[in-house]
Design an enzyme around this catalytic site. Structure first.
Site, PDB file in Angstrom:
ATOM      1  N   ARG A 125       0.821  -1.227   0.000  1.00 26.27           N
ATOM      2  CA  ARG A 125       0.000   0.000   0.000  1.00 26.27           C
ATOM      3  C   ARG A 125       0.850   1.271   0.000  1.00 26.27           C
ATOM      4  O   ARG A 125       0.413   2.312   0.483  1.00 26.27           O
ATOM      5  CB  ARG A 125      -0.981   0.010   1.175  1.00 26.27           C
ATOM      6  CG  ARG A 125      -1.940  -1.182   1.144  1.00 26.27           C
ATOM      7  CD  ARG A 125      -3.147  -0.979   2.034  1.00 26.27           C
ATOM      8  NE  ARG A 125      -3.942  -2.194   2.042  1.00 26.27           N
ATOM      9  CZ  ARG A 125      -3.795  -3.181   2.926  1.00 26.27           C
ATOM     10  NH1 ARG A 125      -2.903  -3.082   3.888  1.00 26.27           N
ATOM     11  NH2 ARG A 125      -4.551  -4.253   2.862  1.00 26.27           N
ATOM     12  N   LYS A 147       1.935  11.360 -11.045  1.00 21.36           N
ATOM     13  CA  LYS A 147       0.992  10.501 -11.777  1.00 21.36           C
ATOM     14  C   LYS A 147       1.720   9.238 -12.212  1.00 21.36           C
ATOM     15  O   LYS A 147       2.777   9.297 -12.840  1.00 21.36           O
ATOM     16  CB  LYS A 147       0.469  11.216 -13.011  1.00 21.36           C
ATOM     17  CG  LYS A 147      -0.649  12.187 -12.729  1.00 21.36           C
ATOM     18  CD  LYS A 147      -1.325  12.566 -14.036  1.00 21.36           C
ATOM     19  CE  LYS A 147      -2.402  13.604 -13.837  1.00 21.36           C
ATOM     20  NZ  LYS A 147      -3.067  13.926 -15.107  1.00 21.36           N
ATOM     21  N   GLU A 189       6.946  18.590 -25.040  1.00 18.20           N
ATOM     22  CA  GLU A 189       6.431  18.893 -23.694  1.00 18.20           C
ATOM     23  C   GLU A 189       7.047  20.178 -23.148  1.00 18.20           C
ATOM     24  O   GLU A 189       6.417  20.904 -22.382  1.00 18.20           O
ATOM     25  CB  GLU A 189       6.698  17.726 -22.729  1.00 18.20           C
ATOM     26  CG  GLU A 189       5.964  16.434 -23.066  1.00 18.20           C
ATOM     27  CD  GLU A 189       4.514  16.382 -22.567  1.00 18.20           C
ATOM     28  OE1 GLU A 189       4.048  17.343 -21.925  1.00 18.20           O
ATOM     29  OE2 GLU A 189       3.833  15.370 -22.833  1.00 18.20           O
ATOM     30  N   LYS A 230       5.744  22.929 -14.132  1.00 17.37           N
ATOM     31  CA  LYS A 230       4.894  21.803 -13.770  1.00 17.37           C
ATOM     32  C   LYS A 230       4.735  21.705 -12.253  1.00 17.37           C
ATOM     33  O   LYS A 230       3.633  21.464 -11.744  1.00 17.37           O
ATOM     34  CB  LYS A 230       5.457  20.491 -14.326  1.00 17.37           C
ATOM     35  CG  LYS A 230       4.594  19.299 -13.926  1.00 17.37           C
ATOM     36  CD  LYS A 230       4.700  18.118 -14.836  1.00 17.37           C
ATOM     37  CE  LYS A 230       3.641  17.081 -14.436  1.00 17.37           C
ATOM     38  NZ  LYS A 230       3.687  15.879 -15.262  1.00 17.37           N
ATOM     39  N   ARG A 244      -4.705  21.594 -12.500  1.00 14.15           N
ATOM     40  CA  ARG A 244      -3.730  20.639 -13.013  1.00 14.15           C
ATOM     41  C   ARG A 244      -4.080  20.173 -14.418  1.00 14.15           C
ATOM     42  O   ARG A 244      -3.218  19.787 -15.197  1.00 14.15           O
ATOM     43  CB  ARG A 244      -3.615  19.436 -12.075  1.00 14.15           C
ATOM     44  CG  ARG A 244      -2.551  18.466 -12.546  1.00 14.15           C
ATOM     45  CD  ARG A 244      -2.158  17.479 -11.465  1.00 14.15           C
ATOM     46  NE  ARG A 244      -1.161  16.557 -11.990  1.00 14.15           N
ATOM     47  CZ  ARG A 244      -0.399  15.788 -11.251  1.00 14.15           C
ATOM     48  NH1 ARG A 244      -0.498  15.833  -9.944  1.00 14.15           N
ATOM     49  NH2 ARG A 244       0.475  14.975 -11.799  1.00 14.15           N
ATOM     50  N   ASN A 248      -2.734  19.067 -19.414  1.00 19.39           N
ATOM     51  CA  ASN A 248      -3.226  18.214 -20.494  1.00 19.39           C
ATOM     52  C   ASN A 248      -3.377  18.957 -21.812  1.00 19.39           C
ATOM     53  O   ASN A 248      -3.928  18.409 -22.767  1.00 19.39           O
ATOM     54  CB  ASN A 248      -4.559  17.582 -20.093  1.00 19.39           C
ATOM     55  CG  ASN A 248      -4.380  16.582 -18.982  1.00 19.39           C
ATOM     56  OD1 ASN A 248      -3.458  15.772 -19.010  1.00 19.39           O
ATOM     57  ND2 ASN A 248      -5.233  16.651 -17.982  1.00 19.39           N
ATOM     58  N   HIS A 251      -3.232  17.074 -24.938  1.00 17.89           N
ATOM     59  CA  HIS A 251      -3.197  15.649 -24.609  1.00 17.89           C
ATOM     60  C   HIS A 251      -4.474  14.880 -24.917  1.00 17.89           C
ATOM     61  O   HIS A 251      -4.437  13.668 -25.070  1.00 17.89           O
ATOM     62  CB  HIS A 251      -2.802  15.447 -23.144  1.00 17.89           C
ATOM     63  CG  HIS A 251      -1.318  15.570 -22.926  1.00 17.89           C
ATOM     64  ND1 HIS A 251      -0.623  16.736 -23.192  1.00 17.89           N
ATOM     65  CD2 HIS A 251      -0.391  14.674 -22.506  1.00 17.89           C
ATOM     66  CE1 HIS A 251       0.659  16.557 -22.925  1.00 17.89           C
ATOM     67  NE2 HIS A 251       0.828  15.318 -22.513  1.00 17.89           N
ATOM     68  N   HIS A 255      -3.824  11.565 -26.861  1.00 21.33           N
ATOM     69  CA  HIS A 255      -4.179  10.223 -26.392  1.00 21.33           C
ATOM     70  C   HIS A 255      -5.006   9.473 -27.435  1.00 21.33           C
ATOM     71  O   HIS A 255      -4.824   8.274 -27.644  1.00 21.33           O
ATOM     72  CB  HIS A 255      -4.930  10.299 -25.066  1.00 21.33           C
ATOM     73  CG  HIS A 255      -4.046  10.663 -23.906  1.00 21.33           C
ATOM     74  ND1 HIS A 255      -4.535  11.010 -22.675  1.00 21.33           N
ATOM     75  CD2 HIS A 255      -2.702  10.713 -23.798  1.00 21.33           C
ATOM     76  CE1 HIS A 255      -3.533  11.284 -21.861  1.00 21.33           C
ATOM     77  NE2 HIS A 255      -2.407  11.108 -22.519  1.00 21.33           N
ATOM     78  N   HIS A 270       4.866   9.321 -27.941  1.00 21.17           N
ATOM     79  CA  HIS A 270       3.994  10.197 -27.168  1.00 21.17           C
ATOM     80  C   HIS A 270       4.254  11.684 -27.453  1.00 21.17           C
ATOM     81  O   HIS A 270       3.318  12.451 -27.700  1.00 21.17           O
ATOM     82  CB  HIS A 270       4.145   9.903 -25.675  1.00 21.17           C
ATOM     83  CG  HIS A 270       3.319  10.801 -24.796  1.00 21.17           C
ATOM     84  ND1 HIS A 270       1.943  10.809 -24.839  1.00 21.17           N
ATOM     85  CD2 HIS A 270       3.670  11.748 -23.888  1.00 21.17           C
ATOM     86  CE1 HIS A 270       1.480  11.710 -23.979  1.00 21.17           C
ATOM     87  NE2 HIS A 270       2.507  12.288 -23.389  1.00 21.17           N
TER      88      HIS A 270
END
Lengths: 371, 371
Positions: A125, A147, A189, A230, A244, A248, A251, A255, A270
């Protein structure tokens, strides 16, 4: 390689705060860093491209600091971000008896960072992780902000966790071994941070991009500026309930395009998908009357200048029609209530979250772009 | 069944706070609860034992409230807590397009609660869950406190996440359908709360256990007292960095015994392993001179009185020798620095965390118990 001066970018997240260090030779100091974190053992997760280059020196550094070091070497490529490899890494960490005070060390690009970070998040965990990103894209994006995740047949990163690393070592020496294509992909990016909220950074990149590509001080500055940008956004909104989502930018399109080529990195990596996505986000914004055609042209021109793709047609082979791409967007995590959330712009450096875009508008735009 | 009066136990965890409701007929109100939480869709995760009993009424309740309802029915048993079934549930949730505002509903015992809760934790990096525990054990233990996870060959619950549910509905009607063996197994966890820090509750159980087994008010009181006790400990230490370890009273032994029978529920179910573990924890405490032999006898006597096993020899078949059991403990999450952490007791209701037990002491104790 030896540790010389480095730039530090703090990520302020309360008790989950950590540092990003950017500089030459940082990788060989990881043993001392791991020891300073109180770990007794560490498992290095890497892939068959990166492992042969750096695994020996990372293990040697850990062992010299008195840690029990182990490793797992995975196949390279996006398809490694799977349940199967997550299980494989989990079993390796358990076999190495990595305990709650110990460390997982992600040595690789975004794929390894996301997978190893996720494995650390769910082992007992949650155990700690050090990220050693070895691609430009991972240094400016995927190793910052916590992330983590894997892909499924329904889409990319749909299964994962928020899990902040305890330290990020962005060793700039490793960038010298990247292929031009890999470096360019990461650069998309970097450009994104200028487009989100920093017109002066974008203007600086337009003027100085050849130096950034050449290495040295300009490159370190570009990485540090990206990480700072960032880190600032993540500090405002760790769990992506608000601002946040700005990260994206480009993105949602990206995606869908990656899914459309089934994550085939020979056709589209990517960062290239992000480049096309950034160009499309500005064109879509212009079409909606939010920004000028000039701004959209300026974004596309800079991306093209460095050699990045900017149109869906730049992708080799078929990607399907507009309806297919829209459907692939529907599985994006940013869907809410059947409407689509896009990051759009009122100008370069003036991006915002548009959370109520009717799917028909996107369909019309994509149909036009594919015509 | 219809919703009548119910008892509410609040779990105070800041913005992750939630309610446990305990009472008759709660299950059929889940649709209204899900709607009140703002969900548009919900996937019910259940197993082939529980599904035929309750799935139709849960789905009907969701649909009556206007939610898009879907379900996935898994094989019953501990072996369902695997990476394979985690992937299967994840894919089902993605196919049902469960978004961040939607819900996963865990309808079943501890296995379903742990697996479905974990799947909710990692879907889109976290969606909400409602727990509808259908066993006594799940009502008093596994649905409270946010621990979720799966098993691997290295041990139980070694892979997982902390993920608090948004609501727990402990519908006491379902307990009437449990086998005596299942009810007894859950009762072991009820006894545990008395042993940790509530001598008067343990004394009350000694006097009133037949009424608790019979149902009605005494049973509701036992469940509510157990949930309140657990909620209080979890509120003090959500992420198990301190006091929460008290909840593991009996569990270090129990996990080793379950691993020793390869999680074969025909030989040993979790609550039975806990019963043996509780007896062993008090005997080990007595052997170390921490508590009296009388207290250890009193614990064993009560567990035996209700029909629970209390000795390793009560497990049918072979479990291996002391060294083997010790080795199985070594993979427990509570290991730290090679020493073992046990929850021991200075008397009934006076448990504490002993974090520095030399493995040799445990080996000697187990050898004696197996002789």
């Amino acid at each position: 390689m030896s540790t010389t001066g480095f730039v530090t970018v703090p990520v302020a997240l309360g008790e989950r705060s950590y540092e990003i260090r950017i500089g030459s030779g940082l990788m060989t100091g990881v043993g001392a860093d791991a020891k300073a974190l109180g770990a007794r053992a560490a498992t290095v997760v890497t892939d068959a491209h990166v492992g042969p280059l750096y695994l020996d020196s990372v293990r040697a550094s850990l062992e010299a600091a008195g840690l029990a070091a182990s490793d797992i070497v995975l196949p390279p490529g996006e398809s490694t971000k799977s349940f199967r490899h997550l299980e494989e890494v989990s079993n390796a960490l358990l076999a190495a008896k990595i305990e709650r005070g110990d460390l997982v060390i992600a040595l690789g690009g975004g794929v390894i960072g996301d997978l190893a970070g996720f494995a650390a998040a769910i082992l007992r965990r949650g155990v700690r992780a050090i990220q050693i990103p070895t691609s430009l894209l991972a240094q400016v994006d995927s190793s910052v902000g916590g992330k983590t995740g894997i892909n499924t047949k329904a889409g990319k990163n749909l299964i994962g966790a928020f899990h902040q690393p305890s330290l990020v070592l962005a060793d700039t020496d490793v960038l010298d071994t990247l292929s031009p294509r890999e470096f360019r992909a990461g650069y998309a990016e970097v450009v994104k941070y200028g487009l989100i909220d920093d017109l002066s950074f974008f203007s600086w990149l337009e003027k100085n991009w050849t130096e950034v590509f050449a290495g040295g001080e300009a490159r370190t500055k570009a990485i540090a500026t990206s990480c700072t940008s960032k880190a600032s956004i993540v500090a405002r909104d760790e769990f992506e309930t608000g601002d946040r989502a700005l990260l994206n930018l480009g993105h949602t399109f990206a995606h869908a395009l990656e899914a459309a080529v089934a994550y085939d990195g020979t056709r589209l990596v990517h960062g290239e998908a992000v480049a096309i996505g950034l160009a499309l986000a500005f064109e879509f914004s212009a079409r909606l009357g939010l920004t000028s055609e000039d701004d959209a042209d300026r974004v596309r021109d800079h991306l093209k200048a460095v050699g990045l793709p900017t149109r869906i047609q730049d992708i080799p082979g078929e990607v399907g029609d507009a309806a297919h791409l829209l459907d692939l967007m529907g599985q994006d995590k940013k869907v809410s209530g059947g409407r689509l959330t896009f990051i759009l712009a009122r100008g370069i450096g003036r991006s915002f979250i548009a959370s109520d875009i009717p799917p028909q508008n996107v369909l019309g735009f994509l149909s036009e772009k594919l015509a």
